[in-house]
Design an enzyme around this catalytic site. Structure first.
Site, PDB file in Angstrom:
ATOM      1  N   GLU A  26       7.304 -36.059 -18.886  1.00  0.00           N
ATOM      2  CA  GLU A  26       7.003 -34.656 -18.562  1.00  0.00           C
ATOM      3  C   GLU A  26       5.685 -34.540 -17.800  1.00  0.00           C
ATOM      4  O   GLU A  26       4.916 -35.508 -17.682  1.00  0.00           O
ATOM      5  CB  GLU A  26       6.937 -33.811 -19.840  1.00  0.00           C
ATOM      6  CG  GLU A  26       5.816 -34.223 -20.776  1.00  0.00           C
ATOM      7  CD  GLU A  26       5.197 -33.053 -21.527  1.00  0.00           C
ATOM      8  OE1 GLU A  26       4.832 -32.048 -20.885  1.00  0.00           O
ATOM      9  OE2 GLU A  26       5.077 -33.176 -22.762  1.00  0.00           O
ATOM     10  N   VAL A 107       8.369 -29.869 -22.284  1.00  0.00           N
ATOM     11  CA  VAL A 107       9.474 -30.650 -22.863  1.00  0.00           C
ATOM     12  C   VAL A 107      10.804 -29.963 -22.551  1.00  0.00           C
ATOM     13  O   VAL A 107      11.762 -30.605 -22.114  1.00  0.00           O
ATOM     14  CB  VAL A 107       9.266 -30.819 -24.388  1.00  0.00           C
ATOM     15  CG1 VAL A 107      10.526 -31.348 -25.054  1.00  0.00           C
ATOM     16  CG2 VAL A 107       8.082 -31.751 -24.653  1.00  0.00           C
ATOM     17  N   ASP A 139       5.733 -16.746 -32.120  1.00  0.00           N
ATOM     18  CA  ASP A 139       5.501 -17.814 -31.151  1.00  0.00           C
ATOM     19  C   ASP A 139       6.217 -19.094 -31.585  1.00  0.00           C
ATOM     20  O   ASP A 139       5.719 -19.878 -32.396  1.00  0.00           O
ATOM     21  CB  ASP A 139       3.993 -18.065 -30.977  1.00  0.00           C
ATOM     22  CG  ASP A 139       3.695 -19.003 -29.813  1.00  0.00           C
ATOM     23  OD1 ASP A 139       4.638 -19.602 -29.258  1.00  0.00           O
ATOM     24  OD2 ASP A 139       2.511 -19.131 -29.458  1.00  0.00           O
ATOM     25  N   SER A 141       8.236 -22.325 -29.760  1.00  0.00           N
ATOM     26  CA  SER A 141       8.427 -22.962 -28.455  1.00  0.00           C
ATOM     27  C   SER A 141       9.893 -23.025 -28.043  1.00  0.00           C
ATOM     28  O   SER A 141      10.781 -23.291 -28.870  1.00  0.00           O
ATOM     29  CB  SER A 141       7.863 -24.383 -28.490  1.00  0.00           C
ATOM     30  OG  SER A 141       8.142 -25.037 -27.277  1.00  0.00           O
ATOM     31  N   ALA A 142      10.122 -22.828 -26.751  1.00  0.00           N
ATOM     32  CA  ALA A 142      11.469 -23.002 -26.182  1.00  0.00           C
ATOM     33  C   ALA A 142      11.941 -24.450 -26.294  1.00  0.00           C
ATOM     34  O   ALA A 142      13.135 -24.728 -26.133  1.00  0.00           O
ATOM     35  CB  ALA A 142      11.466 -22.564 -24.716  1.00  0.00           C
ATOM     36  N   LYS A 160       2.682 -31.536 -33.087  1.00  0.00           N
ATOM     37  CA  LYS A 160       1.232 -31.462 -33.247  1.00  0.00           C
ATOM     38  C   LYS A 160       0.882 -30.680 -34.503  1.00  0.00           C
ATOM     39  O   LYS A 160       1.528 -29.670 -34.804  1.00  0.00           O
ATOM     40  CB  LYS A 160       0.612 -30.736 -32.045  1.00  0.00           C
ATOM     41  CG  LYS A 160       0.627 -31.559 -30.791  1.00  0.00           C
ATOM     42  CD  LYS A 160       0.013 -30.809 -29.629  1.00  0.00           C
ATOM     43  CE  LYS A 160       0.914 -29.723 -29.115  1.00  0.00           C
ATOM     44  NZ  LYS A 160       1.975 -30.179 -28.232  1.00  0.00           N
TER      45      LYS A 160
HETATM   46  N1  PSU Z   1       1.815 -32.174 -26.233  1.00  0.00           N
HETATM   47  C1  PSU Z   1       0.658 -32.595 -25.638  1.00  0.00           C
HETATM   48  N2  PSU Z   1       0.238 -31.952 -24.533  1.00  0.00           N
HETATM   49  C2  PSU Z   1       0.949 -30.955 -23.981  1.00  0.00           C
HETATM   50  C3  PSU Z   1       2.174 -30.507 -24.596  1.00  0.00           C
HETATM   51  C4  PSU Z   1       2.542 -31.163 -25.712  1.00  0.00           C
HETATM   52  O1  PSU Z   1       0.010 -33.502 -26.103  1.00  0.00           O
HETATM   53  O2  PSU Z   1       0.525 -30.441 -22.953  1.00  0.00           O
HETATM   54  C5  PSU Z   1       2.999 -29.450 -23.931  1.00  0.00           C
HETATM   55  C6  PSU Z   1       4.442 -29.965 -23.811  1.00  0.00           C
HETATM   56  O3  PSU Z   1       4.827 -29.867 -22.449  1.00  0.00           O
HETATM   57  C7  PSU Z   1       5.252 -29.010 -24.649  1.00  0.00           C
HETATM   58  C8  PSU Z   1       4.443 -27.754 -24.506  1.00  0.00           C
HETATM   59  O4  PSU Z   1       6.580 -28.878 -24.218  1.00  0.00           O
HETATM   60  O5  PSU Z   1       3.099 -28.221 -24.624  1.00  0.00           O
HETATM   61  C9  PSU Z   1       4.786 -26.710 -25.534  1.00  0.00           C
HETATM   62  O6  PSU Z   1       4.255 -25.495 -25.145  1.00  0.00           O
HETATM   63  P1  PSU Z   1       4.785 -24.131 -25.820  1.00  0.00           P
HETATM   64  O7  PSU Z   1       4.416 -24.240 -27.266  1.00  0.00           O
HETATM   65  O8  PSU Z   1       4.075 -23.043 -25.096  1.00  0.00           O
HETATM   66  O9  PSU Z   1       6.280 -24.114 -25.608  1.00  0.00           O
HETATM   67 MN    MN Z   2       4.645 -20.592 -27.265  1.00  0.00          MN
END
Ligand code: PSU
Ligand code: MN
Length: 306
Positions: A26, A107, A139, A141-142, A160
């Site tokens: 990614e 992702v 919130d 994630s997709a 995480k």
């Molecule tokens: N893990 C990391 N760094 C990142 C991400 C995950 O160590 O930048 C990113 C990934 O691309 C993941 C995204 O899909 O954060 C999730 O963001 P959100 O919660 O807004 O969907």
């Molecule tokens: Mn989000």
């Protein structure tokens, strides 16, 4: 009708034509997940790791409105240095293409593009999930819905610990996404090998994972969705769960104070945690992505041999 704007790197095109192993990577991790210049150094190391283990890396991003499947080193450098690159998830992919924009794919968006390109294995750091406080701000994630619908094996170091890991595991279970810890019973938590939670499933090596993935495709070829591999960070690079908790709590309190919202939350917290830990979390982050790239390559090789 316009053709979808997709461009394949020559090495990836050849690997697809010849049916040799490929690992998608990614790019939000490059544009939003790590500071410069470590982001580019990380990508170069991770791509080398994939090659060293017998697969072709295919870093996925959108550049000037074109979905790129595999980047040359010049492209990678340009992306890593792009100011104001967007963070592109499922909702944003076509928008970026239509508007001719540049961004890193999350992702979710990387899974979409990888699957469209015929790539079955994808390595990253951590997935997005259910955020702490999601019961009030919604919130989620997709990435989770993408795992439910798109048949790609995603190699991560778990979710995480800035997320609500128990709720993330529940949401994955609801969506029918198998979550497999590698070589241990406990769910890893990105920077930490442990989370205090049992992983839903466990397998111990790439061959067993490939057998499972192939079996799943055979048993339920109708909309079977993805698989989440949770590969613990190598012991020498980990920051133990107990130690990490304090850093995360501090970063989260500051994010709340400063009113950080929506898609900005994850990048903001990651950057702040790098500062709070004096760069230690970044070393861990790079080590775990590299470790996932290695396992991803081994899974892709094992799948090709089947
Ligand atoms: N893990 C990391 N760094 C990142 C991400 C995950 O160590 O930048 C990113 C990934 O691309 C993941 C995204 O899909 O954060 C999730 O963001 P959100 O919660 O807004 O969907
Ligand atoms: Mn989000």
């Amino acid at each position: 009708m316009t053709n979808p704007p997709i461009r394949f790197d020559p090495a990836v095109r050849t690997a697809l034509d010849q049916g040799t192993p490929i690992v998608a990577l990614e790019s939000t991790i490059i544009t939003h997940g790590m500071p410069r210049p470590d982001n580019l150094a990380m990508l170069e190391r991770v791509e080398a790791t994939v090659r060293d283990h017998g697969a072709t890396p295919a870093t996925i991003a959108v550049m000037d409105g074109t979905i790129r499947i595999g980047l040359s080193s010049a492209d990678a450098e340009a992306l890593a240095k792009t100011d104001g690159a967007l963070k592109l998830s499922r909702a944003d992919l076509a928008f970026a293409c239509a508007q001719g924009l540049t961004g890193g794919t999350t992702v979710a968006a990387t899974m979409m593009a990888a699957h469209g390109a015929g790539i079955a294995v994808f390595a990253t750091g951590g997935i997005g999930g259910v955020h702490q406080g999601a019961e009030t701000d919604f919130d989620i994630s997709a990435d989770l819905d993408e795992l439910a619908r798109t048949p790609v094996t995603v190699v991560s170091a778990g979710a995480k610990a800035i997320l609500d890991i128990p709720k993330t595991l529940e949401a994955l279970e609801t969506r029918g996404v198998p979550v497999i810890a590698v070589g241990q019973d406990e769910m890893p938590a990105f920077w930490s090998r442990g989370s205090g939670l049992d992983a839903p499933l466990r397998l111990d090596n790439a061959e067993a994972i490939a057998r499972f993935v192939a079996m799943r495709a055979q048993l339920a070829d109708y909309r079977h969705g993805g698989v989440l591999i949770a590969n613990p960070v190598p012991a020498e690079a980990e920051i133990p769960h107990g130690e990490m908790a304090g850093f995360i709590a501090q970063a989260q309190a500051e994010a709340a104070e400063q009113g950080i919202k929506g898609k900005h939350v994850t990048p903001w917290l990651l950057a702040r945690i790098v500062e709070i830990t004096g760069g230690r979390s970044l070393v861990t982050n790079i080590a775990l992505v590299e470790n996932n790239a290695k396992l991803g390559a081994q899974i892709a090789v094992a799948l090709t041999h089947r």
